[in-house]
Motif scaffolding. Structure first.
Motif, short mmCIF file in Angstrom:
data_model
loop_
_atom_site.label_atom_id
_atom_site.label_comp_id
_atom_site.label_asym_id
_atom_site.label_seq_id
_atom_site.Cartn_x
_atom_site.Cartn_y
_atom_site.Cartn_z
N LEU A 10 -2.71 5.38 -1.21
CA LEU A 10 -1.31 5.12 -0.89
C LEU A 10 -0.63 4.36 -2.02
O LEU A 10 -1.23 3.49 -2.62
CB LEU A 10 -1.21 4.24 0.37
N GLU A 11 0.60 4.71 -2.26
CA GLU A 11 1.40 3.97 -3.22
C GLU A 11 2.48 3.25 -2.43
O GLU A 11 3.20 3.86 -1.65
CB GLU A 11 2.03 4.90 -4.24
N PHE A 12 2.57 1.95 -2.62
CA PHE A 12 3.55 1.16 -1.89
C PHE A 12 4.86 1.07 -2.66
O PHE A 12 4.86 0.89 -3.87
CB PHE A 12 3.00 -0.25 -1.65
N SER A 13 5.94 1.16 -1.92
CA SER A 13 7.27 1.02 -2.52
C SER A 13 7.58 -0.47 -2.69
O SER A 13 6.88 -1.33 -2.16
CB SER A 13 8.32 1.65 -1.61
N LYS A 14 8.64 -0.77 -3.41
CA LYS A 14 9.08 -2.16 -3.57
C LYS A 14 9.39 -2.77 -2.20
O LYS A 14 9.11 -3.93 -1.97
CB LYS A 14 10.31 -2.24 -4.47
N ARG A 15 9.94 -1.98 -1.33
CA ARG A 15 10.28 -2.45 0.01
C ARG A 15 9.02 -2.88 0.77
O ARG A 15 8.99 -3.94 1.39
CB ARG A 15 11.01 -1.34 0.77
N GLU A 16 7.98 -2.09 0.69
CA GLU A 16 6.73 -2.40 1.39
C GLU A 16 6.03 -3.60 0.74
O GLU A 16 5.42 -4.41 1.45
CB GLU A 16 5.82 -1.18 1.42
N LYS A 17 6.12 -3.73 -0.57
CA LYS A 17 5.54 -4.89 -1.25
C LYS A 17 6.29 -6.16 -0.85
O LYS A 17 5.68 -7.20 -0.62
CB LYS A 17 5.58 -4.69 -2.76
N HIS A 18 7.61 -6.06 -0.76
CA HIS A 18 8.41 -7.21 -0.33
C HIS A 18 8.09 -7.56 1.12
O HIS A 18 8.01 -8.74 1.48
CB HIS A 18 9.91 -6.91 -0.50
N LEU A 19 7.91 -6.54 1.95
CA LEU A 19 7.55 -6.75 3.35
C LEU A 19 6.23 -7.52 3.44
O LEU A 19 6.09 -8.44 4.25
CB LEU A 19 7.44 -5.41 4.08
N SER A 20 5.27 -7.18 2.62
CA SER A 20 3.98 -7.87 2.62
C SER A 20 4.15 -9.35 2.27
O SER A 20 3.58 -10.22 2.94
CB SER A 20 3.01 -7.21 1.63
N LEU A 21 4.94 -9.66 1.26
CA LEU A 21 5.19 -11.06 0.91
C LEU A 21 5.92 -11.80 2.03
O LEU A 21 5.61 -12.95 2.33
CB LEU A 21 6.00 -11.15 -0.39
N THR A 22 6.87 -11.13 2.67
CA THR A 22 7.61 -11.73 3.77
C THR A 22 6.68 -12.03 4.94
O THR A 22 6.74 -13.11 5.54
CB THR A 22 8.76 -10.80 4.22
N ILE A 23 5.80 -11.09 5.26
CA ILE A 23 4.86 -11.29 6.36
C ILE A 23 3.85 -12.37 5.99
O ILE A 23 3.50 -13.20 6.84
CB ILE A 23 4.18 -9.97 6.75
N ALA A 24 3.39 -12.40 4.74
CA ALA A 24 2.47 -13.45 4.30
C ALA A 24 3.10 -14.82 4.48
O ALA A 24 2.48 -15.75 5.01
CB ALA A 24 2.07 -13.22 2.84
#
Length: 83
Positions: A2-16
């Motif tokens: 899977l390749e994550f988009s910037k949106r999904e990477k930002h979502l991961s940081l937000t959830i972290a």
């Protein structure tokens, strides 16, 4: 793979950040203990602030969990989460 988009990477940081500040996570190892159902609910809830649907397939969740573990470790070590 899977390749994550910037949106999904930002979502991961937000959830972290949410898990550290609101749920009291103190170690990236605790991410392994999160159930798929809990993680799916958090992704759906926090992801509702983003445009478009967020993928919550099993493959996505497993990959996302690994990235989330990394993001939690990064935030804890850099003290960027504790506001």
């Amino acid at each position: 793979m899977l390749e994550f988009s910037k949106r999904e990477k930002h979502l991961s940081l937000t959830i972290a950040d949410h898990l550290i500040n609101d749920q009291g996570i103190t170690s990236e190892e605790e991410i392994e203990q999160l159930s798929v159902e809990y993680l799916t609910n958090v992704i759906t809830e926090i992801g509702s602030n983003y445009d478009g649907p967020i993928n919550t397939s099993d493959v996505f969740i497993k990959t996302f969990k690994g990235i989330l573990k990394f993001d939690v470790a990064y935030l804890l070590r850099s003290n960027r989460c504790c506001s």
